[in-house]
Design a protein around this motif. Structure first.
Motif, PDB file in Angstrom:
ATOM      1  N   SER A 180       2.654  -0.637  -7.430  1.00  0.00           N
ATOM      2  CA  SER A 180       2.689  -2.123  -7.060  1.00  0.00           C
ATOM      3  C   SER A 180       1.428  -3.025  -7.298  1.00  0.00           C
ATOM      4  O   SER A 180       1.750  -4.237  -7.853  1.00  0.00           O
ATOM      5  CB  SER A 180       3.221  -2.335  -5.679  1.00  0.00           C
ATOM      6  N   TRP A 181       0.416  -2.537  -7.084  1.00  0.00           N
ATOM      7  CA  TRP A 181      -0.698  -3.388  -7.434  1.00  0.00           C
ATOM      8  C   TRP A 181      -0.844  -3.630  -8.761  1.00  0.00           C
ATOM      9  O   TRP A 181      -1.529  -4.782  -9.338  1.00  0.00           O
ATOM     10  CB  TRP A 181      -1.922  -2.770  -6.829  1.00  0.00           C
ATOM     11  N   TYR A 182      -0.582  -2.707  -9.628  1.00  0.00           N
ATOM     12  CA  TYR A 182      -0.574  -2.935 -11.175  1.00  0.00           C
ATOM     13  C   TYR A 182       0.288  -3.778 -11.723  1.00  0.00           C
ATOM     14  O   TYR A 182       0.081  -4.684 -12.700  1.00  0.00           O
ATOM     15  CB  TYR A 182      -0.345  -1.311 -11.949  1.00  0.00           C
ATOM     16  N   GLU A 191       0.705  -1.310   0.043  1.00  0.00           N
ATOM     17  CA  GLU A 191      -0.179  -0.049   0.024  1.00  0.00           C
ATOM     18  C   GLU A 191       0.851   1.299   0.066  1.00  0.00           C
ATOM     19  O   GLU A 191       0.323   2.392  -0.408  1.00  0.00           O
ATOM     20  CB  GLU A 191      -0.909   0.110   1.297  1.00  0.00           C
ATOM     21  N   THR A 192       2.371   1.327   0.403  1.00  0.00           N
ATOM     22  CA  THR A 192       2.801   2.334   0.388  1.00  0.00           C
ATOM     23  C   THR A 192       3.352   2.831  -1.180  1.00  0.00           C
ATOM     24  O   THR A 192       3.522   4.010  -1.077  1.00  0.00           O
ATOM     25  CB  THR A 192       4.129   2.173   1.333  1.00  0.00           C
ATOM     26  N   TRP A 193       3.273   1.952  -1.980  1.00  0.00           N
ATOM     27  CA  TRP A 193       3.485   2.315  -3.350  1.00  0.00           C
ATOM     28  C   TRP A 193       2.358   1.781  -4.302  1.00  0.00           C
ATOM     29  O   TRP A 193       2.495   0.637  -4.711  1.00  0.00           O
ATOM     30  CB  TRP A 193       4.889   1.654  -3.780  1.00  0.00           C
ATOM     31  N   SER A 194       1.544   2.712  -4.786  1.00  0.00           N
ATOM     32  CA  SER A 194       0.414   2.270  -5.558  1.00  0.00           C
ATOM     33  C   SER A 194       0.678   1.549  -6.738  1.00  0.00           C
ATOM     34  O   SER A 194      -0.175   0.765  -7.232  1.00  0.00           O
ATOM     35  CB  SER A 194      -0.434   3.519  -5.625  1.00  0.00           C
TER      36      SER A 194
END
Length: 73
Positions: free
Chosen positions: A34-36, A29-32
């Motif tokens: 990463s979900w992509y 969640e700290t680096w958005s």
């Protein structure tokens, strides 16, 4: 022996991957973006598994690739 390896792969990779994803959620969640990246890796794994499964003539290999596609999904 093959059945044991297949069962361990399924239990370890499928269930362990989901557990790892849930446990690492605060870090992700700290680096958005990463979900992509995770979604892209999952989609690539699913597409590869389905493509490899569709051309495989080996039943056991087809099951392995099916599990790999499910892990990507």
């Amino acid at each position: 022996m093959r059945a044991v390896v297949s069962a361990l792969l399924h239990a370890g990779a499928v269930n362990g991957g989901g557990l790892l994803l849930v446990r690492s959620t605060p870090i992700l969640e700290t680096w958005s973006p990463s979900w992509y990246l995770l979604a892209g890796a999952g989609a690539a794994t699913a597409v590869w598994g389905v493509a490899a499964m569709s051309v495989s003539v080996d039943v056991k290999g087809s099951l392995v690739r099916s599990t790999s596609a499910q892990m990507g999904f």
